[in-house]
Write a protein that holds these residues in place. Sequence first.
Motif, short mmCIF file in Angstrom:
data_model
loop_
_atom_site.label_atom_id
_atom_site.label_comp_id
_atom_site.label_asym_id
_atom_site.label_seq_id
_atom_site.Cartn_x
_atom_site.Cartn_y
_atom_site.Cartn_z
N LEU C 68 -13.84 -0.57 -5.40
CA LEU C 68 -12.46 -0.44 -5.12
C LEU C 68 -12.21 0.17 -3.68
O LEU C 68 -11.54 -0.23 -2.82
N ARG C 69 -13.52 1.14 -3.51
CA ARG C 69 -13.63 1.47 -2.20
C ARG C 69 -13.46 0.51 -0.98
O ARG C 69 -13.01 0.40 -0.13
N GLN C 70 -14.43 -0.42 -1.54
CA GLN C 70 -14.72 -1.42 -0.33
C GLN C 70 -13.48 -2.28 -0.18
O GLN C 70 -13.13 -2.83 0.73
N LEU C 71 -12.80 -2.61 -1.42
CA LEU C 71 -11.48 -3.49 -1.32
C LEU C 71 -10.51 -2.80 -0.48
O LEU C 71 -10.00 -3.59 0.20
N ARG C 72 -10.36 -1.61 -0.50
CA ARG C 72 -9.72 -0.72 0.41
C ARG C 72 -10.11 -0.97 1.61
O ARG C 72 -8.99 -0.89 2.49
N GLU C 77 -8.84 -3.73 7.38
CA GLU C 77 -9.28 -4.77 8.42
C GLU C 77 -8.39 -5.97 8.51
O GLU C 77 -8.40 -6.73 9.20
N GLY C 78 -7.54 -6.25 7.31
CA GLY C 78 -6.58 -7.24 7.40
C GLY C 78 -7.08 -8.25 6.17
O GLY C 78 -7.94 -9.02 6.28
N VAL C 79 -6.34 -8.38 5.11
CA VAL C 79 -6.59 -8.90 3.96
C VAL C 79 -6.87 -10.54 4.30
O VAL C 79 -8.09 -10.85 3.78
N VAL C 80 -5.95 -11.03 4.74
CA VAL C 80 -6.26 -12.58 5.02
C VAL C 80 -7.18 -12.84 5.88
O VAL C 80 -8.14 -13.85 5.74
#
Lengths: 503, 503, 503, 503
Positions: C68-72, C77-80
Amino acid sequence: MLKQTSSEYRGYRTAGIRLRDEMLPQLGQLYGSRTRAMLPAVHAFDKAHTVMLVEEGLLPRDVGAAILRQLRALESEGVVEVRAKVGGGLHSGEHYLIRKLGEDIGGRFHIARSSGDLSSVAINTLQREKLLAVLRGLNRMRRTLIDLSRLHTDTILPGYSFGQHAQPMTLAHLWLSWAASLARDFERVHGAYGRINTSPAGAAIMVGSNFLVNRTRTAELLGFDAVHENCADAILELNADDSLEVPSVIAVLYHSLAKWGDDIIQWSTSEYHFVDVPDRYCNTSSIMMQKKNVIGPAEVKGASAEALGCFVSAYHALKGTTGLPITERYYALETLWRVADNCVRDLGWFCDLLPALIIRKEHMREQAWLHWATGTDLAGALVSKRNLPWRTAHQIVGILVRLCEERGLTPADVTPALLDEASMLYHEQPASLSQADIREALDPGAFIAARTLRGGPAPAESMRQADLFLQRTLDDEKIVADIDGRLAESARTLEAAIDAIIA
Amino acid sequence: MLKQTSSEYRGYRTAGIRLRDEMLPQLGQLYGSRTRAMLPAVHAFDKAHTVMLVEEGLLPRDVGAAILRQLRALESEGVVEVRAKVGGGLHSGEHYLIRKLGEDIGGRFHIARSSGDLSSVAINTLQREKLLAVLRGLNRMRRTLIDLSRLHTDTILPGYSFGQHAQPMTLAHLWLSWAASLARDFERVHGAYGRINTSPAGAAIMVGSNFLVNRTRTAELLGFDAVHENCADAILELNADDSLEVPSVIAVLYHSLAKWGDDIIQWSTSEYHFVDVPDRYCNTSSIMMQKKNVIGPAEVKGASAEALGCFVSAYHALKGTTGLPITERYYALETLWRVADNCVRDLGWFCDLLPALIIRKEHMREQAWLHWATGTDLAGALVSKRNLPWRTAHQIVGILVRLCEERGLTPADVTPALLDEASMLYHEQPASLSQADIREALDPGAFIAARTLRGGPAPAESMRQADLFLQRTLDDEKIVADIDGRLAESARTLEAAIDAIIA
Amino acid sequence: MLKQTSSEYRGYRTAGIRLRDEMLPQLGQLYGSRTRAMLPAVHAFDKAHTVMLVEEGLLPRDVGAAILRQLRALESEGVVEVRAKVGGGLHSGEHYLIRKLGEDIGGRFHIARSSGDLSSVAINTLQREKLLAVLRGLNRMRRTLIDLSRLHTDTILPGYSFGQHAQPMTLAHLWLSWAASLARDFERVHGAYGRINTSPAGAAIMVGSNFLVNRTRTAELLGFDAVHENCADAILELNADDSLEVPSVIAVLYHSLAKWGDDIIQWSTSEYHFVDVPDRYCNTSSIMMQKKNVIGPAEVKGASAEALGCFVSAYHALKGTTGLPITERYYALETLWRVADNCVRDLGWFCDLLPALIIRKEHMREQAWLHWATGTDLAGALVSKRNLPWRTAHQIVGILVRLCEERGLTPADVTPALLDEASMLYHEQPASLSQADIREALDPGAFIAARTLRGGPAPAESMRQADLFLQRTLDDEKIVADIDGRLAESARTLEAAIDAIIA
Amino acid sequence: MLKQTSSEYRGYRTAGIRLRDEMLPQLGQLYGSRTRAMLPAVHAFDKAHTVMLVEEGLLPRDVGAAILRQLRALESEGVVEVRAKVGGGLHSGEHYLIRKLGEDIGGRFHIARSSGDLSSVAINTLQREKLLAVLRGLNRMRRTLIDLSRLHTDTILPGYSFGQHAQPMTLAHLWLSWAASLARDFERVHGAYGRINTSPAGAAIMVGSNFLVNRTRTAELLGFDAVHENCADAILELNADDSLEVPSVIAVLYHSLAKWGDDIIQWSTSEYHFVDVPDRYCNTSSIMMQKKNVIGPAEVKGASAEALGCFVSAYHALKGTTGLPITERYYALETLWRVADNCVRDLGWFCDLLPALIIRKEHMREQAWLHWATGTDLAGALVSKRNLPWRTAHQIVGILVRLCEERGLTPADVTPALLDEASMLYHEQPASLSQADIREALDPGAFIAARTLRGGPAPAESMRQADLFLQRTLDDEKIVADIDGRLAESARTLEAAIDAIIA
């Protein structure tokens, strides 16, 4: 002064001329993005139109030379990029020229034409390119099928109708039937090509101009085979039949491609397992690691659905009184370019995929009689050897199949006694066929070998068809080569005419 | 004994033969009703097939003669009625013959063919008839348009684009553009005709038979121009491209017819009032007694929507692996017959309606310049007389139109001063055009007369197009006459061959 | 070792695992480009799924926290962009996590789900966003229409049927009818919304997993209103009705928008000239400087054609046995996103365009009786004042209209004598209506004022409808606000749950 | 005298009234044939309208009584037959009454309505009947599926995606998913029902009448649930969204029916052979006596194609400015009635066919692991027993499958050693799973039993879904029963009101 500064020229539709306000930027962006694909064709028309104007004395030679030199300069910078940057879509040539040469020069070359023939020339040219690419793809795929067929005249598999085993056929026979179908597609696409490769140039907006252009010359410089004889007919805004024929012939072709994609997917299932599809056309699953999903042919099927939607969109978009739907058609055209490109992609995939299929020949052949696909010839033997009427023989074997089904027997289990039982049930007379006759009648190899009739699957007949279809393909390759030759020649003529003016 | 009593023969699909139970009556009824239109074609195939069998020695001459005599007897009773009564759809001939001659005779003539070539022959024959009728209708309508055009080379009306007045044209010019479009429809429909008039007879169900029929002879007796070279390709269950091409070419044609129907309705509105439509194509309202609703052309528009739906239904119905969708196609075919008949109806209506329109020539001409449709030539005059760049002239006249709009002035009100004012606003130079030049430039008659370019609306050019298009129509009438001749010849050949056998 | 280096992880479908060869790069590119729009929804699912796994003990808390930390971090950085760069489409989260955290951590979070629920969650989420935007646009347009209607209860114009003048109505009456239609569109789109906002999460690929996930919790974290009660039903690959309903409700709505676009274009023609369209929705021509082409509404019409094509493509693409068409649907989905965005665009355009129309009220009113639109009430007067049967009165006035047409007279020219003449022709009795009665009966203002019935165009009745329709719009705005509230709440819940784990 | 002799009354559109000439007979025939299906609804409206007119004092009681008595007399002769005979379509009531009672009586009852509300009432009523029948069919089929599911919670078969074996499921699980889908269809069709069961009566032609009818009363007498609040909205000529929603919801439903028809056909092939279809839904071939063609489900598929075509035709036919397309819509409506009837037919067929399928349970179950459908749980075992990351386990089993494929091994052949080999290839560590663990992981029964999650295929969970879905079906049956009650009540009210007047 409402005249714009040339170096920042933004086109003829600015606030304060005919209309008071600027156009919604969103509308301009739509126009820009949808005309982008047309820019190379527009560029060629800009050059050909200028040459013709000079040759006809409608533009002073020095003005024409300046324009043509500048258009050549534009080419060296990249036609699509530069034109997209200066904006104006179909009128990007004028934007560029006015910016570079001022309105007094650049403002002169749009004479005697309009957005109407600009878009019609561009659309026809794009359609021409797309259809030509499809014609090439068709010929390649026909070749592929014919070549493969020669290798598979003895690869026997069940035919299918209603999803059930019908009679045996061979892979050669089936693939030759595909080639026969593609030959008709060639005719259709080529027919459409002939109808769209007619020049609207100079038709302006339905009535031409009182500056008397030489439409024959412009057509020649642009590689059109003929000139629209009526300027109203020339403009796509009016008669839209061509705008419907092009998506329709591609959609019809795509229907076959999708069907064959479906066949390949079915053949690759665990249940059929007639073929193994090369891994490069497959993916797998993130949790079902056993999966080998045949996605290449599935793409073909999806693209076919878009081809149908494209035709429907075009048909609907173009509905209305003469000249009313113009903007609307772009919603179908953008899809059309994509559909046509997909079609070329998919014809290419078949050429790559089909020869790479691993054919499970033994399994196919076993299936070709295991579910009674050869039953017809057992009835045939009753006709030819016992002189039974066809219908009598047919009913007897029908009863036989039912008895076997009820008793868990296969075709290999049929005995003279069993056949007699069925025959007795039908009309109280035995069938009296020998075991050897029964075995022979049910053998799929004998079944195929006996069908030497014209159009039949017997190997020699398949080879005859392969020769015939190859000859037809060669003829059609010649047609495409001739087209290529004419287009190359017209491109040379155009450049030579430019050279002559700017010399 | 499972064999049926001949006199009550109900066909090969009865309980106890291959299947245990009878079929749902509803399914049989559907089959009966949808094969009804095919019965005449099936009858002809029954005769030709029998002749060929006898000639090839696949059926004893006396058996063949008995069958052919009985089929002639059937004709005298009414082909469709008798066959519908005995049931069996495509196999009604067998039903009838077994009932009349017993299974020992009647059960012999189905040899070497199947429901597959029966339905394919019948569908191709029906498509042939429908397409031929469309071809005839197309030629009649082209004639009508060309004849009318000669009468209206000086009937000037505004052209339209985006629904707005574009430049003037003439009714001759417009109607010649319709004729040009219909010439392409002729090509398309004739192309489709050529592809469907190929014989599947003898292909049975994709692989033919080991009873070696003479497919060439059967094709000749049925009037087909060629034989499908591959039996799998021959059967519509497999390659369905023809089943899509036929509705597609009709749909494309219908798009034009609907557009012209829309035009006529628009022209007849209170707002346009270019024409009065003959009362016989109109109804009125049960409460709005003033209404004169132009419903004939509205029918054409509705029929066009069904033509589109027909193509979509066919495309969708036929989707699936090779040989899977068979029953499904009938849902599109029944619509196709109706759509084709409507198309012939509507081509006929145009031939009757167009010459009967009352053309309000004066009003049309007045409209052709009242909303600035001739403005282009005012800009043209600035180019030719004042040597302005086209774009400069275009912008000046654009400003002029805006000024007039703001001040409530019409083209008739334009003065040299007003034009100068616009020109000054644009580039601080006057336009310096005389009143006479302005008047002449804006005159719609002069506008038309000046457009003598190839494809233009000038009267002489329209007459040239009319001559050219008539010649093309004559050529196409010759094509249809030749087809008619060939079909009549094949019918005679068939009857003569029967005569020879039953003699 | 076939295991990949984590830092260059390319996903689970690489050569040497299940399949021997790499996939065609072209196929991978297609997949990447068509999943791009889904990446934000996939990202949310990745987070919610991980939270649920930790909460259910299916993933160790420290592993979950790391993920979860990494997904945040990814978000910052910009999801897409980041996901598109690491590749993998729906599995880009796994790509990213394995690259960052190694397979031992990153390889753990895909447990208990599959591409099936990933794509279904993502598609449902995208559909949700699109439908919500349409709902908002619908409410805004309804408001616009209701507000405008209040200003135009006395703006009288002819009604039209069959393209001909029917009876007079008012602009308020017409626009209120548009609002009534849009209220049904709201119901339809909202109905579809309710059906698609149901969670497939955890259904994996039709049967869920034996790792017993908490599907209710995931649904809650993602803002779904319910959970699909059957995992097979949950997966779009199986039951595709929702995938058809969404394009169908948008297509139905678009049909109305296109019709109204057509109305505005017609009203803006020289012939109707009921309105002037703001210049920002118009362009002009490169040679016909007078042109003011109303292109904004034409865009709406074109977009409607694409909406129809989209439904057809989806219907066709999804045809086949259960679970077969998967790849295919993307060909319809990519069009769907575009169509939905266009729909929001076009609803917005109407909200901007309609209030900006210049209404030519005088001209409209004049037209509302000039072509006999009020004739019905003249017949009505014969009924109410002379006690004639309706049909008798109707026929008499019908004759009157014909006489006037033949003699070039207008409604203003009707005299008692003329009416008597018509009446005598019909039944040999005079009509005996006074000039005042005739004048009053034909007056469009009186016509409107008298229609006070429920649903009628009388001003007070229009105001009643406006009040009623406003109330309904308010109710529907409340529905949308509630949805917005629930979605915002679920987003907060998700982030709070993540905070709790990584704390 | 232009007034017709009453006894031969031919309607209001005759030569010499408004128009000079008679209408083309062909146009009248079209109108007659397409209004035939509407006659019962028109008859009811005729009665209700007359009652309301009398009650409101718009028609003298004695005149109303005479009319109502005559309409009852008409009923005794046969509504459709008599009305078709007197002609006039929607106005056949007036024809009949004038013929019987003379124009002085019969000419009075058309007051305050028009063809507009006549056709709208009739079309809405027909749509109501069709949708109600579909709702009933939907509920029956849901019941059938739920009942069958309870019998098949342990009938295990492979799930499919991309046409390949995915994971095992049960027939109960699959059929419950069908029921879940049909529940949404019920919502959609019921939603459409709610929107079309709104009364247009009294809206005349968009603006109602100045004879102030009581629209609420007429609506009540005709069983409409509400009154259209705006008369322009009420008339189908204007707002056509309902005319599109009805075919769209049927088309969406038909997509599912066709898919399931396809499933049944596939299951019945020699290759799948999961079921035997009852003979009554099958035919055989005239030459391939072994054929058992599953044609009932194929009819469903064909009908689905027509449903799609119907929506497309309607969408296209109704395109145009407000009030323009009227005649056109009949081309879509006639198809709609047929499509709706087919839909009811096909829902009924499924209710009959599904319980009669012979399910080959053993074969299905064997297939459910033979092609690795349970592989996912072998990877799952590596996760749960060896604590491998999911992705690691997935790749190992992927390699295992490939090795087995290369060596001709099946899931039954997997040994710990083989799994270790795959694991070593992946990451140089053995998998160390016991033979028992492997066997258990791959067992389809265990696979299903473990999926007890919400929505999963475990038997108890299927039973929970069955209970839940039955409850929802019962709720929906209540909705239909309530509708039936309301309609019966309104019919009684109407007859009682007539009794009161003629008493």
